[in-house]
Design an enzyme around this catalytic site. Sequence first.
Site, PDB file in Angstrom:
ATOM      1  N   GLY A 143       0.786  -1.234   0.000  1.00 48.48           N
ATOM      2  CA  GLY A 143       0.000   0.000   0.000  1.00 48.48           C
ATOM      3  C   GLY A 143       0.817   1.282   0.000  1.00 48.48           C
ATOM      4  O   GLY A 143       0.323   2.328   0.419  1.00 48.48           O
ATOM      5  N   HIS A 186       1.342   0.500 -13.255  1.00 46.38           N
ATOM      6  CA  HIS A 186       2.114  -0.716 -13.525  1.00 46.38           C
ATOM      7  C   HIS A 186       3.594  -0.355 -13.632  1.00 46.38           C
ATOM      8  O   HIS A 186       3.947   0.644 -14.263  1.00 46.38           O
ATOM      9  CB  HIS A 186       1.619  -1.357 -14.832  1.00 46.38           C
ATOM     10  CG  HIS A 186       2.304  -2.647 -15.135  1.00 46.38           C
ATOM     11  ND1 HIS A 186       2.001  -3.824 -14.472  1.00 46.38           N
ATOM     12  CD2 HIS A 186       3.303  -2.950 -15.990  1.00 46.38           C
ATOM     13  CE1 HIS A 186       2.780  -4.791 -14.928  1.00 46.38           C
ATOM     14  NE2 HIS A 186       3.585  -4.283 -15.847  1.00 46.38           N
ATOM     15  N   LYS A 206     -16.609 -14.237  -9.201  1.00 51.56           N
ATOM     16  CA  LYS A 206     -16.126 -12.849  -9.234  1.00 51.56           C
ATOM     17  C   LYS A 206     -17.311 -11.885  -9.306  1.00 51.56           C
ATOM     18  O   LYS A 206     -17.316 -10.841  -8.658  1.00 51.56           O
ATOM     19  CB  LYS A 206     -15.207 -12.660 -10.454  1.00 51.56           C
ATOM     20  CG  LYS A 206     -14.529 -11.310 -10.511  1.00 51.56           C
ATOM     21  CD  LYS A 206     -13.686 -11.148 -11.765  1.00 51.56           C
ATOM     22  CE  LYS A 206     -12.397 -11.907 -11.709  1.00 51.56           C
ATOM     23  NZ  LYS A 206     -11.211 -11.086 -11.463  1.00 51.56           N
ATOM     24  N   LEU A 261      -7.747  -9.294 -11.665  1.00 51.57           N
ATOM     25  CA  LEU A 261      -8.359  -8.638 -12.823  1.00 51.57           C
ATOM     26  C   LEU A 261      -9.743  -8.143 -12.432  1.00 51.57           C
ATOM     27  O   LEU A 261     -10.458  -8.802 -11.667  1.00 51.57           O
ATOM     28  CB  LEU A 261      -8.490  -9.634 -13.980  1.00 51.57           C
ATOM     29  CG  LEU A 261      -7.216  -9.966 -14.750  1.00 51.57           C
ATOM     30  CD1 LEU A 261      -7.521 -11.004 -15.827  1.00 51.57           C
ATOM     31  CD2 LEU A 261      -6.626  -8.706 -15.378  1.00 51.57           C
TER      32      LEU A 261
END
Length: 188
Positions: free
Chosen positions: A11, A102, A58, A85
Amino acid sequence: MNIAVFASGNGSNFEAIVQAGAEVKLLVCDKPGAYALERAESHGIQSFVFQPKNFASKADYEQEIIAKLNECEIDLIVLAGYMRLIGPVLLKAYEGRIINIHPSLLPAFPGLDAIGQAMNAGVKVSGVTVHFVDEGMDTGPIIAQEPVKIEDGDTLDEVTKKIQQVEHQLYPAIVQRVIEDLKRGVRR
Ligand code: GRF
């Protein structure tokens, strides 16, 4: 404009975004015990923790997440080390309002261990990408990129530190920019 950050681990990007003064109202975390949760608590920010294995699908857990996002009136989802995802249910509910960071210059080195991948490939420049999220892994329209040099002899740790320093500057600035765009009704 209210922000939810999604994180699975340390985090540090969550922390940088909070420190920069962004309106972070919620931390969503799929890992009980993640250090990000302690960071949220110390800032008095509400957390929503869930374990995917406790849900049939999900779609099921994303419905729960959406209920929480609605309760907190969240406008923008900021993924920061969230190791899953995003599925169609959440993507549809927050179309054009989910961003990710990323640690490579996408489309190079998507997926896990992007810094290790870059070092194994022997590239001399890697970097950081912030992009809108679509159904793919680290795909979706690029918003911003920043290069980071890999010098001969750099260790994985050293490159990781350099990348993180760039992330902690870049991500809060881009979050702010995306919020401004959303306020002005700019649609991507
Ligand atoms: C960052 O390097 C980010 O680019 C990647 O995961 C890492 C998360 O680090 N998606 P942290 O949890 O924010 O410290």
